[in-house]
Design a protein around this motif. Structure first.
Motif, mmCIF file in Angstrom:
data_model
loop_
_atom_site.group_PDB
_atom_site.id
_atom_site.type_symbol
_atom_site.label_atom_id
_atom_site.label_comp_id
_atom_site.label_asym_id
_atom_site.label_seq_id
_atom_site.Cartn_x
_atom_site.Cartn_y
_atom_site.Cartn_z
ATOM 1 N N MET A 53 0.816 -1.202 0.000
ATOM 2 C CA MET A 53 0.000 0.000 0.000
ATOM 3 C C MET A 53 0.857 1.262 0.000
ATOM 4 N N GLY A 54 2.122 1.159 -0.116
ATOM 5 C CA GLY A 54 2.998 2.312 -0.138
ATOM 6 C C GLY A 54 2.674 3.281 -1.252
ATOM 7 N N ALA A 55 2.448 2.770 -2.460
ATOM 8 C CA ALA A 55 2.154 3.637 -3.601
ATOM 9 C C ALA A 55 0.825 4.372 -3.415
ATOM 10 N N LEU A 56 -0.178 3.693 -2.891
ATOM 11 C CA LEU A 56 -1.472 4.340 -2.670
ATOM 12 C C LEU A 56 -1.371 5.414 -1.590
ATOM 13 N N PHE A 57 -0.620 5.124 -0.542
ATOM 14 C CA PHE A 57 -0.414 6.104 0.525
ATOM 15 C C PHE A 57 0.286 7.340 -0.038
ATOM 16 N N HIS A 58 1.301 7.114 -0.858
ATOM 17 C CA HIS A 58 2.029 8.221 -1.482
ATOM 18 C C HIS A 58 1.094 9.052 -2.364
ATOM 19 N N LEU A 59 0.252 8.385 -3.140
ATOM 20 C CA LEU A 59 -0.706 9.087 -3.995
ATOM 21 C C LEU A 59 -1.677 9.916 -3.154
ATOM 22 N N GLN A 60 -2.188 9.337 -2.077
ATOM 23 C CA GLN A 60 -3.115 10.060 -1.203
ATOM 24 C C GLN A 60 -2.459 11.323 -0.636
ATOM 25 N N ARG A 103 0.076 13.032 -1.923
ATOM 26 C CA ARG A 103 0.266 14.016 -3.000
ATOM 27 C C ARG A 103 -1.041 14.731 -3.308
ATOM 28 N N CYS A 104 -2.138 13.989 -3.310
ATOM 29 C CA CYS A 104 -3.445 14.608 -3.575
ATOM 30 C C CYS A 104 -3.803 15.599 -2.478
ATOM 31 N N GLN A 105 -3.518 15.229 -1.228
ATOM 32 C CA GLN A 105 -3.790 16.146 -0.113
ATOM 33 C C GLN A 105 -2.935 17.405 -0.225
ATOM 34 N N LYS A 106 -1.661 17.215 -0.545
ATOM 35 C CA LYS A 106 -0.729 18.345 -0.660
ATOM 36 C C LYS A 106 -1.193 19.337 -1.727
ATOM 37 N N HIS A 107 -1.686 18.816 -2.851
ATOM 38 C CA HIS A 107 -2.102 19.666 -3.960
ATOM 39 C C HIS A 107 -3.603 19.987 -3.942
ATOM 40 N N LYS A 108 -4.258 19.564 -2.848
ATOM 41 C CA LYS A 108 -5.684 19.836 -2.635
ATOM 42 C C LYS A 108 -6.593 19.268 -3.728
ATOM 43 N N ASN A 139 -10.891 15.111 -5.862
ATOM 44 C CA ASN A 139 -11.669 14.230 -6.741
ATOM 45 C C ASN A 139 -10.933 12.935 -7.077
ATOM 46 N N VAL A 140 -10.004 12.525 -6.223
ATOM 47 C CA VAL A 140 -9.252 11.283 -6.437
ATOM 48 C C VAL A 140 -9.552 10.337 -5.289
ATOM 49 N N ILE A 141 -9.938 9.108 -5.659
ATOM 50 C CA ILE A 141 -10.124 8.080 -4.631
ATOM 51 C C ILE A 141 -9.165 6.932 -4.926
ATOM 52 N N THR A 142 -8.681 6.319 -3.888
ATOM 53 C CA THR A 142 -7.835 5.135 -4.040
ATOM 54 C C THR A 142 -8.510 3.986 -3.306
ATOM 55 N N ARG A 143 -8.374 2.814 -3.857
ATOM 56 C CA ARG A 143 -8.971 1.620 -3.263
ATOM 57 C C ARG A 143 -8.016 0.445 -3.447
ATOM 58 N N VAL A 144 -8.024 -0.445 -2.489
ATOM 59 C CA VAL A 144 -7.301 -1.700 -2.614
ATOM 60 C C VAL A 144 -8.328 -2.768 -2.931
#
Length: 103
Positions: free
Chosen positions: A1-8, A10-15, A18-23
């Motif tokens: 889940m490292g990549a998904l955490f990183h994506l989350q 980055r999305c928070q940082k850039h506000k 409209n992006v959701i991640t799911r496993v």
């Protein structure tokens, strides 16, 4: 889940809101119905054990005009023999799953 955490993060940082991640598991993408404008896979498709079943199960999650985008290296163009999916096989599997190829 490292990549998904990183994506989350980055999305928070850039506000981006409209992006959701799911496993998901196997052929279950674990995505609610009619929520996606775009389902985007990059460098992932060739890793799937049952790609036709998984992408077929993404269809209910797409909105009426939603699209599935698959980005893979083409072994004929890249020269890679692993971590790729031949274009003809990818197109055939996407068709089997019930998608209409746009480009």
């Amino acid at each position: 889940m490292g990549a998904l955490f990183h994506l989350q993060k980055r999305c928070q940082k850039h506000k981006f809101t409209n992006v959701i991640t799911r496993v998901g598991k196997g052929t279950d993408p674990n995505i609610p119905t009619c929520v996606l404008d775009i389902a985007f896979m990059i460098g992932t498709y060739h890793h799937l054990d049952k790609p036709v079943e998984l992408i077929r199960n993404i269809i209910p999650a797409l909105k009426e005009d939603g699209v599935l985008v698959i980005v893979e290296n083409d072994p004929e163009k890249s020269g890679w023999t692993s971590h790729t999916k031949p274009k003809n096989i990818l197109i055939e599997q996407v068709d089997q799953a019930g998608y209409k190829l746009i480009k």
